[in-house]
Design a protein around this motif. Structure first.
Motif, PDB file in Angstrom:
ATOM      1  N   HIS A  76       0.840  -1.200   0.000  1.00 17.25           N
ATOM      2  CA  HIS A  76       0.000   0.000   0.000  1.00 17.25           C
ATOM      3  C   HIS A  76       0.878   1.255   0.000  1.00 17.25           C
ATOM      4  CE1 HIS A  76      -3.971   1.823   1.731  1.00 17.25           C
ATOM      5  NE2 HIS A  76      -3.612   2.375   0.601  1.00 17.25           N
ATOM      6  N   MET A  80       1.262   4.138  -2.980  1.00 12.87           N
ATOM      7  CA  MET A  80       1.096   5.573  -2.729  1.00 12.87           C
ATOM      8  C   MET A  80       2.327   6.355  -3.193  1.00 12.87           C
ATOM      9  SD  MET A  80      -1.037   5.868   0.856  1.00 12.87           S
ATOM     10  CE  MET A  80      -0.044   4.752   1.817  1.00 12.87           C
ATOM     11  N   THR A  83       2.460   6.505  -6.958  1.00 16.02           N
ATOM     12  CA  THR A  83       1.462   7.457  -7.454  1.00 16.02           C
ATOM     13  C   THR A  83       1.989   8.878  -7.299  1.00 16.02           C
ATOM     14  OG1 THR A  83      -0.286   5.918  -6.824  1.00 16.02           O
ATOM     15  CG2 THR A  83      -0.949   8.187  -7.267  1.00 16.02           C
ATOM     16  N   ALA A  93      -4.298   3.726  -9.566  1.00 19.16           N
ATOM     17  CA  ALA A  93      -4.025   3.759  -8.124  1.00 19.16           C
ATOM     18  C   ALA A  93      -5.309   3.507  -7.336  1.00 19.16           C
ATOM     19  CB  ALA A  93      -3.403   5.095  -7.726  1.00 19.16           C
ATOM     20  N   GLU A  97      -5.902   0.510  -4.800  1.00 22.99           N
ATOM     21  CA  GLU A  97      -6.320   0.834  -3.422  1.00 22.99           C
ATOM     22  C   GLU A  97      -7.578   0.050  -3.046  1.00 22.99           C
ATOM     23  OE1 GLU A  97      -6.477   3.643   0.070  1.00 22.99           O
ATOM     24  OE2 GLU A  97      -5.062   3.772  -1.579  1.00 22.99           O
ATOM     25  N   HIS A  98      -8.526  -0.005  -3.952  1.00 24.13           N
ATOM     26  CA  HIS A  98      -9.761  -0.759  -3.710  1.00 24.13           C
ATOM     27  C   HIS A  98      -9.444  -2.234  -3.449  1.00 24.13           C
ATOM     28  CE1 HIS A  98     -13.918  -2.076  -4.089  1.00 24.13           C
ATOM     29  NE2 HIS A  98     -13.500  -2.986  -4.949  1.00 24.13           N
TER      30      HIS A  98
END
Length: 135
Positions: A76, A80, A83, A93, A97-98
């Motif tokens: 995760h 980030m 991104t 992204a 994330e989902h």
């Protein structure tokens, strides 16, 4: 139950596939940097789930699920960062994330279910001293 029958393993495999697809567009100079790190973290999640499932005891299984959760957190963070650096488009992204959140919830559910199978510790590690009897 075989690990391949677990929804959490299946969703973690889907996440790993998504990470491989997204990182295939990363700059060449990141091949041994973020690309490799993201892929390693992503592969670690379903691998730890599978290895834990193959262990004999619940405590071992929980330990491997804890490692899977750690790898998921690592992934995760790397998503980030990627991104922020512009290596991953915002739409990709959001999809990652989902999927990360979905795998995290499923991992938590499995961990909770397994912890419920552990025997309850009825003995406190800090015994309460008995008061002396008075005559």
């Amino acid at each position: 139950m075989d690990f391949r029958d677990l929804r959490v393993w299946d969703e973690a495999m889907e996440l790993a596939e998504q990470v491989y697809a997204v990182t295939s567009t990363f700059p060449n100079e990141e091949r041994f940097g973020l690309t490799a790190q993201l892929r390693r973290s992503a592969v670690s999640v379903p691998s730890c789930i599978a290895e834990g499932n193959g262990r004999d005891g619940v405590r071992d299984y929980l330990r491997f699920l804890s490692m899977a959760r750690g790898s998921l957190s690592e992934l995760h963070t790397q998503v980030m960062l990627s991104t922020r650096l512009g290596f991953i488009a915002l739409t990709a992204a959001a999809q990652l994330e989902h999927q990360i959140l979905k795998v995290g919830k499923l991992l938590q559910t499995l961990r909770k279910s397994l912890r419920a199978k552990l025997p309850r510790n009825t003995h406190s590690p800090f015994p309460i001293p008995h008061s002396p009897k008075t005559p």
